[in-house]
Scaffold this motif. Structure first.
Motif, short mmCIF file in Angstrom:
data_model
loop_
_atom_site.label_atom_id
_atom_site.label_comp_id
_atom_site.label_asym_id
_atom_site.label_seq_id
_atom_site.Cartn_x
_atom_site.Cartn_y
_atom_site.Cartn_z
N UNK A 272 1.17 -1.20 -0.32
CA UNK A 272 0.32 0.14 0.12
C UNK A 272 0.72 1.08 -0.26
N UNK A 273 1.96 1.86 0.92
CA UNK A 273 3.42 2.08 0.26
C UNK A 273 3.81 2.36 -0.85
N UNK A 274 4.34 1.40 -1.24
CA UNK A 274 4.03 1.55 -3.26
C UNK A 274 3.26 2.15 -3.70
N UNK A 275 1.98 2.09 -3.87
CA UNK A 275 1.18 2.21 -4.52
C UNK A 275 0.79 4.08 -3.67
N UNK A 276 1.01 4.93 -3.07
CA UNK A 276 1.19 5.35 -2.44
C UNK A 276 2.39 6.75 -3.29
#
Length: 284
Positions: A272-276
């Motif tokens: 989720x952090x990488x998507x953000x």
């Protein structure tokens, strides 16, 4: 008396402003590899992206340095214990080493946002597999498995089905290794669990042997293309190796199911952090 000058690369490593952080992040990778046999590689790149703010094209080969070095050490220890299936590891590695340079070539040419989203999708898939409870009877009967262990000889029985399964595993892990800087254990371990009746310790040790060889191919290709920041890669790899040695004792005392679920939750958060990150969010 004049003090001899340090070699330029060593001087660059010691002068790095984030040397302590780099060592600590590498140590985190080593601990995860010791506990899971696979997960350190897939989390090495996010640690470098968020912790050291490296672009993905540099983080991927830097992660391979740490993953490959730590995996090589663990594989040697596994060979001494007699739990590495070295013929299967060599066979998969040959295919993986052929496709890893192609992954490096693609990584240098793809835009940053698609790369980040692709890597995030990979993380989500790994998280789903780690958190998913295997349904009863999910494993195939031993007689139907392509790669079966001969109890009399203690070796795998090689068949055409077994060779095709291992070859496809090697090709996939090698391509992903070069493209995203991951070791490929998240592909190798589920594949060996699906196609063989090897025990988990043997599967993990064999996976680490493949990771070591395939990572070497990717590192050579990345170094030749100039995409490898050695001043970061060396301390990152050193931290991983030291931590892996220290965490091997702890790994024997923890329940594999608990480790798998904890790794799945961690991977989900990182995805989720990488998507953000792909959509413009930054840390620090």
């Amino acid at each position: 008396m004049d003090v001899p000058a340090l070699p330029p690369l060593l001087a660059a490593v010691l002068a790095a402003p984030q040397l302590g952080l780099t060592l600590a992040l590498g140590a985190a990778v080593g601990v995860i590899m010791a506990l899971t046999g696979a997960g350190g590689g897939i989390l090495a790149v996010p640690l470098l992206v968020f912790g050291l703010h490296l672009p993905l094209q540099q983080a991927a080969p830097t992660g391979l340095i740490a993953v490959g070095t730590a995996a090589a050490l663990a594989a040697v220890l596994g060979l001494r214990e007699g739990i590495v299936r070295y013929r299967a590891a060599g066979f998969m590695s040959a295919f993986g080493m052929a496709t890893a340079p192609a992954g490096v070539w693609l990584a240098a040419r793809l835009p940053a946002v698609p790369m980040l989203l692709g890597f995030s999708g990979l993380l989500l898939w790994v998280a789903w597999r780690s958190l998913r409870a295997a349904p009863p009877g999910d494993a195939a009967p031993p007689e139907h498995l392509p790669c079966r262990l001969d109890p009399a000889q203690g070796r795998l029985r090689w068949t055409g089905r077994c060779a095709r399964a291992l070859g496809a595993t090697g090709l996939t892990s090698g391509l992903l290794s070069g493209l995203f800087g991951v070791g490929g254990g998240f592909v190798i371990i589920p594949a060996l669990q699906h196609v063989s009746n090897l025990d988990l310790r043997s599967i993990q040790a064999t996976s680490l042997a493949v990771i070591a060889l395939v990572s070497a191919s990717g590192v050579v290709a990345a170094s030749a293309s100039g995409a490898l920041p050695w001043a970061v890669a060396i301390p990152f790899g050193a931290g991983a190796v030291v931590a892996l040695l220290a965490a091997r004792v702890l790994a024997r005392r923890l329940h594999p199911g608990h480790l798998r679920r904890a790794f799945g939750l961690l991977t989900l958060v990182v995805a989720l952090m990488m998507i953000a990150r792909a959509f413009g969010w930054r840390i620090g």
